[in-house]
Write a protein that holds these residues in place. Structure first.
Motif, mmCIF file in Angstrom:
data_model
loop_
_atom_site.group_PDB
_atom_site.id
_atom_site.type_symbol
_atom_site.label_atom_id
_atom_site.label_comp_id
_atom_site.label_asym_id
_atom_site.label_seq_id
_atom_site.Cartn_x
_atom_site.Cartn_y
_atom_site.Cartn_z
ATOM 1 N N ILE A 29 0.832 -1.203 0.000
ATOM 2 C CA ILE A 29 0.000 0.000 0.000
ATOM 3 C C ILE A 29 0.868 1.254 0.000
ATOM 4 O O ILE A 29 0.624 2.196 -0.748
ATOM 5 N N SER A 30 1.905 1.262 0.818
ATOM 6 C CA SER A 30 2.781 2.434 0.896
ATOM 7 C C SER A 30 3.492 2.682 -0.421
ATOM 8 O O SER A 30 3.549 3.809 -0.910
ATOM 9 N N LEU A 31 4.045 1.645 -1.001
ATOM 10 C CA LEU A 31 4.760 1.807 -2.268
ATOM 11 C C LEU A 31 3.808 2.193 -3.388
ATOM 12 O O LEU A 31 4.112 3.039 -4.213
ATOM 13 N N GLY A 32 2.653 1.588 -3.410
ATOM 14 C CA GLY A 32 1.689 1.885 -4.473
ATOM 15 C C GLY A 32 1.198 3.314 -4.411
ATOM 16 O O GLY A 32 1.187 4.025 -5.414
ATOM 17 N N PHE A 33 0.819 3.771 -3.239
ATOM 18 C CA PHE A 33 0.308 5.131 -3.099
ATOM 19 C C PHE A 33 1.388 6.157 -3.414
ATOM 20 O O PHE A 33 1.152 7.123 -4.127
ATOM 21 N N GLY A 34 2.595 5.927 -2.899
ATOM 22 C CA GLY A 34 3.692 6.859 -3.164
ATOM 23 C C GLY A 34 4.068 6.899 -4.630
ATOM 24 O O GLY A 34 4.308 7.964 -5.203
ATOM 25 N N THR A 35 4.084 5.742 -5.274
ATOM 26 C CA THR A 35 4.445 5.681 -6.692
ATOM 27 C C THR A 35 3.389 6.362 -7.547
ATOM 28 O O THR A 35 3.720 7.136 -8.446
ATOM 29 N N VAL A 36 2.133 6.087 -7.273
ATOM 30 C CA VAL A 36 1.060 6.709 -8.054
ATOM 31 C C VAL A 36 1.064 8.217 -7.873
ATOM 32 O O VAL A 36 0.925 8.976 -8.833
ATOM 33 N N THR A 37 1.259 8.668 -6.646
ATOM 34 C CA THR A 37 1.292 10.104 -6.381
ATOM 35 C C THR A 37 2.466 10.761 -7.098
ATOM 36 O O THR A 37 2.306 11.798 -7.749
ATOM 37 N N TYR A 38 3.639 10.158 -6.990
ATOM 38 C CA TYR A 38 4.824 10.725 -7.640
ATOM 39 C C TYR A 38 4.652 10.751 -9.150
ATOM 40 O O TYR A 38 4.953 11.750 -9.797
ATOM 41 N N MET A 39 4.163 9.656 -9.717
ATOM 42 C CA MET A 39 3.994 9.601 -11.174
ATOM 43 C C MET A 39 2.938 10.602 -11.636
ATOM 44 O O MET A 39 3.070 11.216 -12.689
ATOM 45 N N GLY A 40 1.891 10.790 -10.836
ATOM 46 C CA GLY A 40 0.859 11.757 -11.192
ATOM 47 C C GLY A 40 1.389 13.181 -11.199
ATOM 48 O O GLY A 40 1.137 13.950 -12.129
ATOM 49 N N PHE A 41 2.132 13.538 -10.156
ATOM 50 C CA PHE A 41 2.707 14.883 -10.115
ATOM 51 C C PHE A 41 3.768 15.069 -11.189
ATOM 52 O O PHE A 41 3.886 16.142 -11.773
#
Length: 117
Positions: A29-41
């Motif tokens: 969950i931590s890696l997924g949320f952080g990765t999606v957020t970073y890729m989105g920004f």
């Protein structure tokens, strides 16, 4: 030795699947949320920078040289970076991982109100 093995089988080994599944779930969950957020920004700021670069296509070269000397490209980069840092800080502050600054008068012995609830 038999008592140690029986202790392991009775107490610790039954807890391992629960522990491992909880840790793996948290990490995913931590890696997924952080990765999606970073890729989105990253995609958002890349789109903004592409649109800004496309607006400079029709400008004469002398004007582009003046813009370069003034440093507008650096100011755009600083502005976008500051915006990104502000978004990250606000996100950390909402999650409770960042504390607000506290100023006390030098020499004051008053307790600090950290704002914890």
């Amino acid at each position: 030795m038999g008592k140690i093995i029986s202790f392991l089988f009775i107490t610790i080994i039954p807890l391992l699947p629960t522990l491992i599944s909880a840790v793996v779930t948290r990490v995913a969950i931590s890696l997924g949320f952080g990765t999606v957020t970073y890729m989105g920004f990253d995609a958002l700021f890349e789109t903004i920078m592409t649109k800004l670069k496309n607006t400079f296509d029709g400008i004469p070269s002398a004007t582009l040289e003046i813009i370069g000397l003034i440093g507008i490209h650096e100011s755009l980069n600083l502005t976008l970076s500051a915006g990104f840092a502000l978004l990250m800080f606000k996100g950390m502050n909402k999650m409770g991982q960042a504390r607000s600054m506290v100023w006390r008068k030098p020499g004051s012995k008053d307790p600090i109100d950290w704002g914890d609830k």
